[in-house]
Design an enzyme around this catalytic site. Sequence first.
Site, PDB file in Angstrom:
ATOM      1  N   PRO A  53       0.820  -1.229   0.000  1.00  0.00           N
ATOM      2  CG  PRO A  53       0.100  -0.930   2.218  1.00  0.00           C
ATOM      3  CD  PRO A  53       0.849  -1.882   1.328  1.00  0.00           C
ATOM      4  CG  ASP A  92       0.675   2.590   4.658  1.00  0.00           C
ATOM      5  OD1 ASP A  92       0.011   2.506   5.702  1.00  0.00           O
ATOM      6  OD2 ASP A  92       1.847   2.193   4.563  1.00  0.00           O
ATOM      7  CD1 TRP A 543       7.776   1.709   8.851  1.00  0.00           C
ATOM      8  CD2 TRP A 543       7.599   0.479   7.002  1.00  0.00           C
ATOM      9  NE1 TRP A 543       8.379   2.402   7.823  1.00  0.00           N
ATOM     10  CE2 TRP A 543       8.288   1.668   6.685  1.00  0.00           C
ATOM     11  CE3 TRP A 543       7.364  -0.458   5.988  1.00  0.00           C
ATOM     12  CZ2 TRP A 543       8.742   1.958   5.409  1.00  0.00           C
ATOM     13  CZ3 TRP A 543       7.828  -0.178   4.705  1.00  0.00           C
ATOM     14  CH2 TRP A 543       8.497   1.013   4.428  1.00  0.00           C
ATOM     15  CD  GLN A 579       9.187  -0.591   0.677  1.00  0.00           C
ATOM     16  OE1 GLN A 579       8.847  -1.106   1.736  1.00  0.00           O
ATOM     17  NE2 GLN A 579       9.219   0.726   0.504  1.00  0.00           N
ATOM     18  CD1 TRP A 583       4.634  -4.254   3.297  1.00  0.00           C
ATOM     19  CD2 TRP A 583       5.028  -4.850   1.177  1.00  0.00           C
ATOM     20  NE1 TRP A 583       3.535  -4.945   2.848  1.00  0.00           N
ATOM     21  CE2 TRP A 583       3.741  -5.314   1.549  1.00  0.00           C
ATOM     22  CE3 TRP A 583       5.493  -5.099  -0.117  1.00  0.00           C
ATOM     23  CZ2 TRP A 583       2.931  -6.022   0.672  1.00  0.00           C
ATOM     24  CZ3 TRP A 583       4.676  -5.791  -1.000  1.00  0.00           C
ATOM     25  CH2 TRP A 583       3.406  -6.250  -0.599  1.00  0.00           C
ATOM     26  CE  LYS A 616      14.580  10.601  -3.106  1.00  0.00           C
ATOM     27  NZ  LYS A 616      14.530  10.592  -1.628  1.00  0.00           N
ATOM     28  CE  LYS A 619       6.106  15.734  -6.584  1.00  0.00           C
ATOM     29  NZ  LYS A 619       4.891  15.750  -5.734  1.00  0.00           N
TER      30      LYS A 619
END
Length: 1153
Positions: A53, A92, A543, A579, A583, A616, A619
């Site tokens: 999620p 999430d 988490w 992850q 996750w 990276k 924006k």
Amino acid sequence: MSNHTLNDVEEGKDYSFPLQEEAILQLWEETDAFHQQLKLSEGRPDFVFYDGPPFATGLPHYGHILAGTIKDVITRYASATGFHVIRRFGWDCHGLPVEYEIDKKLGIKSKSDVLNMGIGVYNEECRKIVMRYAREWEQTITRSGRWIDFRHDYKTLDLNFMESVWWVFKTLFDKNLVYRGFKVMPYSTACNTPISNFEAGLDYRDVSDPAVLVSFPVMDCDFKSSFVAWTTTPWTLPSNLALCLNPQLIYVYLKDPLGTVLIVAKSCISVIPGAMNKKKKLSDGWEICKEVAGEELKDLRYEPLFTIFEAEMKDTAFRVCIDDYVTEGSGTGVVHQAPAYGEDDYRVCLAHGIISKGGTLPDPVDDNGCFCSPIPEELIGRNVKDADKDIIKILKEMNRLVDSSRIVHSYPFCWRSHTPLIYKAVASYFVKVEDLKEKLLENNKQTHWVPSHVKEKRFHNWLENVHDWSISRNRFWGTPIPVWTSPDGEEIRVIGSVEELERLSGEKVSDLHRHFIDHLEIPSSRGTDYPSLRRVEDVFDCWFESGSMPYAQQHYPFENNQYFETNFPADFVAEGLDQTRGWFYTLMVLSTALFDRPAFKNLICNGLVLASDGKKMSKSLKNYPDPSKILNEYGADALRLYLINSPVVRAEPLRFKEEGVFSILKNVFLPWYNAYRFLVQNVRRVEKEKQTLFIPDIESDTKLNVLDRWIISESNTLVGFIRAEMEGYRLYTVVPRLINFIEQLTNIYVRFNRGRLKGKDGESDCQAALSVLFYVLVLLCRAMSPFTPFFVEKMYQNLRHCLESSQNSIHFESFPEMQEGAHDVRIEASVKCMQNIIELGRTVRERKKMPLKLPLSSMTIVHKDAVLLQDIFSSLKSYITSELNVRDISVSSDPLQYADLRAEPNFTLLGKRLGKKMGSISKIIKNMSTETVMAFQTDGAISLEDEMIDISEVVLRYEFKNLANSNNIEAILGEDGLMILMDMEVHEELVDACIAREIVNRIQKLRKQISLKFDDDVRIYYQIIPGQSKKLSDDLMRVLSVFKTYFDENLGTIPEVESEKSTSKVLLTQDSVTLSSGISFELKLCKPVVKIDSELLLQTCNHDFDLYTSFKALILSRDYSNLRSDFQKSNNILTLECDGQKINVQIGVELQF
């Protein structure tokens, strides 16, 4: 017939992939295609997929599109191979990401601000923004072609989800896998909460921090010496309780020129300013007074740096501890201990009795990371990181500062607030992950990861070094930890369901968030004389919730028990490399703790998508194109194929480049589309000419030529390869092979068979070629449907008109199976050899600067495989002669007729083994005769200077014999002993052929410029430009005369002299042409128009002028070719009907063609 004829398609330059994808999206929406597909697959075995999620508080980026594409490819493939695949999207909704946004919005700075506002008000503000960008997420995900169920999504804030999370916690508690402890944790001062170790590892940055050397005078020491400790966190020094040394290191009492004695590790003397000279010796005036092992200094007491904790800690603190964690790699070998702010500090101080469990732990830092009492007044309220300078100043004034500098090092930041973390002792609920370590390692072995090294190294190493997992957060917006305790802590109740809470509290519960249940009390089981139990303040870390999703999304164990237990663990999960400590880890921990099983069987781990500069994506920096721009300009299919045909599916980083997406569109999709369009055009042409439906048929082998059988074999090989690789979840091998096949289809099969597909080799041959191309395109649509769902759907919706039976969508079709007997290894090898020959021939031409349009007389192909040569000479010869513009080919299976066989030593293999003998043996090997090398090859080994050399330790190659006596012969070697020899001599008749070819090329370009279709009836006229030399004019006339058949085959007509042009023509275009040979002429393309004898037609109409006008308009409106065909079928007399009147017209009378 109209129900089956393929719809016409536009030219590639006019085809908009993004617009056509929008049309397909509308088709899917109108037909509810995804849910229809789910309905059609009901009753099949389940393929279980867990979708991690995301938060909807931010917009989706390329990382989400990448992971979503991988998930979509795998689940579409599973669905197409016989499984029922439920795909639920998840959200999430809790935790720091949401709270952080609200804190910014409402200007909240501390926990007290929330309490003053009211937890209910705060949480409802959080609830409002949870799905802020849900619509944008659904739009982007749907636009990217992913099929996933948003109607039946799961949210971590739903009552059912939260109840299952409670069940998970209670189950762990009942298994004695949960405890409440005091532990030093990474702590976000901006978010006022501890975070887990794996979260702390998500955002490391290089920062500049102070690095100070501080003295700690030893009490009752003859030398009046001081320990010197090095630290990069001056803010922790007011809380110093001990020093730690390595018991095995040697420490020295080092006297400086002023008589001050400092105690440091001997190997770290250079850290003390001025102690060492450039020769790395003690500087003048410095001396070592004494050397001792670290363990001998244990329990020495020193003067406290600050006195704020001296009174309460003097009996146990301010002495030396020893521990192996201290190293000589950095600092002085003396580490200051502040147990409230360091995990090792806490452990060491506890082990040495400096502090005790349940005892006092000096911690003058509040939840906001600011100093509080009893710190010196001037520091209270200051952020600890900001106070470093003030503390250094105080140290200097106290004469305890030995040195101050700065150091650039890697430091953890909060992944949400992007502020520096500190380490701080906090009370938290923990899962005993350390007790599960062996089971975790064993369960990890049962899973399949792509790429495997992430599982075997990164994830395995993380599991090897696991720590107990802090799962609670002292926050507000989250699933409350279901623990009710008495004020004295003696009575604890852990609640595992809504029903249990309602029963024990006596109140109805409709929501499990804090402001709905914090007031609920549970009567004490010890009787009415004892106060009721109240819930602890903590909520779950988000988490823990996402790790619980396999159970919570099903509301297990309260519902769907049989389905869950039958289908656990999941078949597949996929997320990014980050992850592995997120996750993937929480899934594995909870499934192991609950069921002693992994949560998933197969996992694809993708790398990070970076900006084109390797940084990276940001924006604020605007260093990447907006995903919607890419989708709208190039389409989702191109973006999908670009992403999954990159290193990122091997867990490596991808530097995203817009030109890479365009390259996929240009080099893959446009050629593929053109092959499809070419099929459609020719099918429509055949149907128009034959007035019958096109029925594809590849069952009759007698109709198929070598390239037909080859492309059928290649397509079946492709299907087998995809099935094998997709079973292994290796997308990074599948996509390059798919792209290569598309190139083979367009650049070899279609291009080499253009004449056949246009019907130039006869009706039956054309039918066979069209059937094969149709078969391959449909098969390719089915094979590519998981990867490029839009484009294959667009083609299939047209191609299905020619299928005897079809589905409403390509995505309802099954994935193709390998056809028994269709795979032909020999023919694939032969065509590959043909391609190599063509590449070698082109290389020779380029090397000699001989243009391809200039024909050559002959070439010889040499290869030791006689069977391969037979295929080349008998079946593939015409393709080679056409591609290389060579008139004749000969073959030879005797390479030694043209070249000598030589051997070269493999230095990598032989060098280490032979040592000094390598030079002499190398010379022998290089000077071997052809006969010796052949014997060596036959025997497999040879003895040289008492050393046995294996054939695998040398490289065999051919070396052309002297071709000096072979005039104009050029030779070249290829792979596997292939060689070709080309006669480069130029002949006049070949030059004429070159001119004819160039004329055809120029005419074809003119046709393309005015968008003529290949079957448009066009007449070509030429006129020699006045003043041109007689030789050039004669050359042109000779070529036009000799190559009439060639012109007719390639242009559908023969160029005529302009003076012979009939007046019943319409000029379409004209151009002045100058060929590379210098020949110049005027070229005109005209459309033929039927010539009407008006007087005779009026007479045929009985001088009825209105009738004459109507019939004339009717005749002129008819297609020229079709009208002429109708006359030929009716023996040059045709009956026409208009306005109820009929007349008979005759070629040569009323009409002339």
